[in-house]
Motif scaffolding. Structure first.
Motif, PDB file in Angstrom:
ATOM      1  N   ALA A  33       0.978  -1.226  -0.053  1.00  0.00           N
ATOM      2  CA  ALA A  33       0.074  -0.117  -0.054  1.00  0.00           C
ATOM      3  C   ALA A  33       0.953   1.218  -0.008  1.00  0.00           C
ATOM      4  CB  ALA A  33      -0.936   0.036   1.312  1.00  0.00           C
ATOM      5  N   ALA A  34       0.337   2.445  -0.665  1.00  0.00           N
ATOM      6  CA  ALA A  34       1.026   3.467  -0.401  1.00  0.00           C
ATOM      7  C   ALA A  34       0.021   4.704  -0.706  1.00  0.00           C
ATOM      8  CB  ALA A  34       2.084   3.738  -1.778  1.00  0.00           C
ATOM      9  N   ILE A  35       0.275   5.830  -0.247  1.00  0.00           N
ATOM     10  CA  ILE A  35      -0.370   7.054  -0.230  1.00  0.00           C
ATOM     11  C   ILE A  35      -0.220   7.666  -1.711  1.00  0.00           C
ATOM     12  CG2 ILE A  35      -1.096   9.386   0.535  1.00  0.00           C
ATOM     13  CD1 ILE A  35      -1.987   6.917   2.064  1.00  0.00           C
ATOM     14  N   LEU A  36      -0.874   7.820  -2.619  1.00  0.00           N
ATOM     15  CA  LEU A  36      -0.626   8.334  -3.936  1.00  0.00           C
ATOM     16  C   LEU A  36      -1.096   9.750  -4.098  1.00  0.00           C
ATOM     17  CD1 LEU A  36      -0.994   5.445  -6.611  1.00  0.00           C
ATOM     18  CD2 LEU A  36       0.930   6.075  -5.133  1.00  0.00           C
ATOM     19  N   ARG A  37      -0.391  10.792  -4.367  1.00  0.00           N
ATOM     20  CA  ARG A  37      -0.637  12.197  -4.329  1.00  0.00           C
ATOM     21  C   ARG A  37      -0.537  12.667  -5.889  1.00  0.00           C
ATOM     22  NH1 ARG A  37       2.483  14.131   0.849  1.00  0.00           N
ATOM     23  NH2 ARG A  37       4.340  13.737  -0.782  1.00  0.00           N
ATOM     24  N   TYR A  38      -1.590  13.403  -6.327  1.00  0.00           N
ATOM     25  CA  TYR A  38      -1.668  14.121  -7.567  1.00  0.00           C
ATOM     26  C   TYR A  38      -2.724  15.308  -7.681  1.00  0.00           C
ATOM     27  CZ  TYR A  38      -5.761  10.975  -7.655  1.00  0.00           C
ATOM     28  OH  TYR A  38      -7.011  10.443  -7.388  1.00  0.00           O
ATOM     29  N   PRO A  39      -2.288  16.236  -8.736  1.00  0.00           N
ATOM     30  CA  PRO A  39      -3.261  17.529  -8.862  1.00  0.00           C
ATOM     31  C   PRO A  39      -4.455  17.096  -9.377  1.00  0.00           C
ATOM     32  CG  PRO A  39      -1.616  17.484 -10.405  1.00  0.00           C
ATOM     33  CD  PRO A  39      -1.227  16.290  -9.604  1.00  0.00           C
ATOM     34  N   SER A  40      -5.483  17.914  -8.807  1.00  0.00           N
ATOM     35  CA  SER A  40      -6.751  17.753  -9.220  1.00  0.00           C
ATOM     36  C   SER A  40      -6.735  18.216 -10.617  1.00  0.00           C
ATOM     37  CB  SER A  40      -7.830  18.556  -8.266  1.00  0.00           C
ATOM     38  OG  SER A  40      -9.163  18.624  -8.951  1.00  0.00           O
ATOM     39  N   LYS A  41      -7.637  17.651 -11.579  1.00  0.00           N
ATOM     40  CA  LYS A  41      -7.975  17.920 -12.840  1.00  0.00           C
ATOM     41  C   LYS A  41      -9.010  19.327 -13.113  1.00  0.00           C
ATOM     42  CE  LYS A  41      -6.809  13.826 -15.318  1.00  0.00           C
ATOM     43  NZ  LYS A  41      -7.167  12.601 -16.060  1.00  0.00           N
ATOM     44  N   ARG A  42      -9.952  19.389 -11.821  1.00  0.00           N
ATOM     45  CA  ARG A  42     -11.013  20.313 -12.159  1.00  0.00           C
ATOM     46  C   ARG A  42     -10.718  21.395 -11.072  1.00  0.00           C
ATOM     47  NH1 ARG A  42     -15.675  16.234 -10.281  1.00  0.00           N
ATOM     48  NH2 ARG A  42     -14.030  15.183  -9.456  1.00  0.00           N
ATOM     49  N   VAL A  43     -10.060  21.293  -9.977  1.00  0.00           N
ATOM     50  CA  VAL A  43      -9.752  22.585  -9.236  1.00  0.00           C
ATOM     51  C   VAL A  43      -8.141  22.755  -8.995  1.00  0.00           C
ATOM     52  CG1 VAL A  43      -9.900  23.316  -7.021  1.00  0.00           C
ATOM     53  CG2 VAL A  43     -11.646  21.727  -7.771  1.00  0.00           C
ATOM     54  N   ALA A  44      -7.831  24.090  -9.679  1.00  0.00           N
ATOM     55  CA  ALA A  44      -6.398  24.319  -9.620  1.00  0.00           C
ATOM     56  C   ALA A  44      -5.772  24.650  -8.338  1.00  0.00           C
ATOM     57  CB  ALA A  44      -6.332  25.856 -10.265  1.00  0.00           C
ATOM     58  N   ASN A  45      -4.493  24.077  -8.297  1.00  0.00           N
ATOM     59  CA  ASN A  45      -3.705  24.253  -7.008  1.00  0.00           C
ATOM     60  C   ASN A  45      -4.442  23.282  -5.815  1.00  0.00           C
ATOM     61  OD1 ASN A  45      -1.792  25.968  -8.033  1.00  0.00           O
ATOM     62  ND2 ASN A  45      -3.271  27.623  -7.926  1.00  0.00           N
ATOM     63  N   TYR A  46      -5.295  22.170  -6.132  1.00  0.00           N
ATOM     64  CA  TYR A  46      -5.644  21.321  -5.301  1.00  0.00           C
ATOM     65  C   TYR A  46      -5.108  19.726  -5.511  1.00  0.00           C
ATOM     66  CZ  TYR A  46      -9.440  19.110  -2.370  1.00  0.00           C
ATOM     67  OH  TYR A  46     -10.119  18.725  -1.340  1.00  0.00           O
ATOM     68  N   THR A  47      -4.561  19.565  -4.436  1.00  0.00           N
ATOM     69  CA  THR A  47      -4.065  18.044  -4.529  1.00  0.00           C
ATOM     70  C   THR A  47      -5.076  17.032  -4.021  1.00  0.00           C
ATOM     71  OG1 THR A  47      -1.654  18.869  -4.077  1.00  0.00           O
ATOM     72  CG2 THR A  47      -2.129  16.621  -3.838  1.00  0.00           C
ATOM     73  N   LEU A  48      -5.068  16.019  -4.922  1.00  0.00           N
ATOM     74  CA  LEU A  48      -5.989  14.605  -4.325  1.00  0.00           C
ATOM     75  C   LEU A  48      -5.078  13.726  -3.743  1.00  0.00           C
ATOM     76  CD1 LEU A  48      -8.327  14.726  -7.526  1.00  0.00           C
ATOM     77  CD2 LEU A  48      -8.658  15.553  -5.242  1.00  0.00           C
ATOM     78  N   TYR A  49      -5.379  12.731  -2.897  1.00  0.00           N
ATOM     79  CA  TYR A  49      -4.789  11.824  -2.529  1.00  0.00           C
ATOM     80  C   TYR A  49      -5.729  10.729  -2.014  1.00  0.00           C
ATOM     81  CZ  TYR A  49      -5.467  13.502   2.158  1.00  0.00           C
ATOM     82  OH  TYR A  49      -6.143  14.063   3.419  1.00  0.00           O
ATOM     83  N   ASP A  50      -4.951   9.362  -1.882  1.00  0.00           N
ATOM     84  CA  ASP A  50      -5.732   8.430  -1.038  1.00  0.00           C
ATOM     85  C   ASP A  50      -4.879   7.153  -1.108  1.00  0.00           C
ATOM     86  OD1 ASP A  50      -7.772   6.694  -0.292  1.00  0.00           O
ATOM     87  OD2 ASP A  50      -9.340   7.283  -1.853  1.00  0.00           O
ATOM     88  N   ARG A  51      -5.324   6.248  -0.360  1.00  0.00           N
ATOM     89  CA  ARG A  51      -4.375   4.856  -0.030  1.00  0.00           C
ATOM     90  C   ARG A  51      -4.804   3.816  -1.139  1.00  0.00           C
ATOM     91  NH1 ARG A  51      -5.352   0.285   2.522  1.00  0.00           N
ATOM     92  NH2 ARG A  51      -3.628  -0.705   3.494  1.00  0.00           N
ATOM     93  N   TYR A  52      -3.842   3.794  -1.862  1.00  0.00           N
ATOM     94  CA  TYR A  52      -3.777   2.558  -3.143  1.00  0.00           C
ATOM     95  C   TYR A  52      -3.262   1.464  -2.627  1.00  0.00           C
ATOM     96  CZ  TYR A  52      -5.692   6.370  -5.656  1.00  0.00           C
ATOM     97  OH  TYR A  52      -6.369   7.380  -6.386  1.00  0.00           O
ATOM     98  N   VAL A  53      -3.373   0.309  -3.106  1.00  0.00           N
ATOM     99  CA  VAL A  53      -3.227  -0.820  -2.560  1.00  0.00           C
ATOM    100  C   VAL A  53      -2.826  -2.172  -3.728  1.00  0.00           C
ATOM    101  CG1 VAL A  53      -4.570  -0.850  -0.491  1.00  0.00           C
ATOM    102  CG2 VAL A  53      -5.325  -2.112  -2.574  1.00  0.00           C
ATOM    103  N   SER A  54      -2.165  -2.978  -3.473  1.00  0.00           N
ATOM    104  CA  SER A  54      -1.692  -3.985  -4.564  1.00  0.00           C
ATOM    105  C   SER A  54      -2.648  -5.160  -4.868  1.00  0.00           C
ATOM    106  CB  SER A  54      -0.372  -4.606  -4.131  1.00  0.00           C
ATOM    107  OG  SER A  54      -0.446  -5.123  -2.911  1.00  0.00           O
ATOM    108  N   GLY A  55      -3.538  -5.143  -3.691  1.00  0.00           N
ATOM    109  CA  GLY A  55      -4.735  -6.391  -3.722  1.00  0.00           C
ATOM    110  C   GLY A  55      -5.585  -6.438  -2.724  1.00  0.00           C
ATOM    111  N   ASP A  56      -6.478  -7.234  -2.361  1.00  0.00           N
ATOM    112  CA  ASP A  56      -7.544  -7.292  -1.699  1.00  0.00           C
ATOM    113  C   ASP A  56      -7.103  -7.615  -0.094  1.00  0.00           C
ATOM    114  OD1 ASP A  56      -9.499  -7.161  -3.211  1.00  0.00           O
ATOM    115  OD2 ASP A  56      -9.914  -9.337  -3.362  1.00  0.00           O
ATOM    116  N   ARG A  57      -5.933  -8.037   0.049  1.00  0.00           N
ATOM    117  CA  ARG A  57      -5.449  -8.530   1.350  1.00  0.00           C
ATOM    118  C   ARG A  57      -4.827  -7.180   2.048  1.00  0.00           C
ATOM    119  NH1 ARG A  57       0.279 -10.828   2.293  1.00  0.00           N
ATOM    120  NH2 ARG A  57       1.429  -9.695   0.797  1.00  0.00           N
ATOM    121  N   PHE A  58      -4.833  -6.116   1.368  1.00  0.00           N
ATOM    122  CA  PHE A  58      -4.472  -4.676   2.107  1.00  0.00           C
ATOM    123  C   PHE A  58      -5.564  -3.894   2.327  1.00  0.00           C
ATOM    124  CE2 PHE A  58      -0.813  -6.451   0.209  1.00  0.00           C
ATOM    125  CZ  PHE A  58       0.230  -6.511   1.286  1.00  0.00           C
ATOM    126  N   CYS A  59      -6.832  -4.569   2.180  1.00  0.00           N
ATOM    127  CA  CYS A  59      -8.207  -3.662   2.292  1.00  0.00           C
ATOM    128  C   CYS A  59      -8.715  -4.134   3.607  1.00  0.00           C
ATOM    129  CB  CYS A  59      -9.029  -3.811   1.127  1.00  0.00           C
ATOM    130  SG  CYS A  59      -8.538  -3.312  -0.433  1.00  0.00           S
TER     131      CYS A  59
END
Length: 107
Positions: free
Chosen positions: A46-72
């Motif tokens: 798992a890791a926190i992935l951060r990237y800029p929003s396409k809809r809102v300028a200067n706004y960073t989106l982030y979430d916890r992404y995983v390699s598979g079900d066992r990390f949920c």
């Protein structure tokens, strides 16, 4: 009694110091290749992935992404998702999403 409590406190302290702290990696996806993002997820689970929003300028989106079900969590499943990366507009990753199990009471 006092000696037993002291030993327990010492044991708990020793365990806390010897147990590794698992910090989740934070990745700015626009500066990282898709292959590297996927390698981090496969390596760490798992890791926190951060990237800029396409809809809102200067706004960073982030979430916890995983390699598979066992990390949920128990009531979640790893679903396909897309994030931007250095070399791709859409890098394929997985994101935990809540699901409702189908229960057939008439079967």
């Amino acid at each position: 009694m006092k000696n037993t409590i002291s030993r327990m406190a010492l044991t708990i302290t020793a365990l806390a110091l010897t147990t590794p702290a698992f910090a989740i990696e934070r990745v700015d996806t626009p500066q990282t290749t898709c292959a590297n993002i996927q390698n981090i997820l496969n390596r760490d689970g798992a890791a926190i992935l951060r990237y800029p929003s396409k809809r809102v300028a200067n706004y960073t989106l982030y979430d916890r992404y995983v390699s598979g079900d066992r990390f949920c969590k128990r009531d979640e499943r790893a679903e396909p998702a897309l994030v931007p990366s250095k070399d791709r507009a859409n890098c394929h990753v997985r994101l935990c999403k809540t699901y409702e199990p189908i229960i057939d009471f008439f079967d």
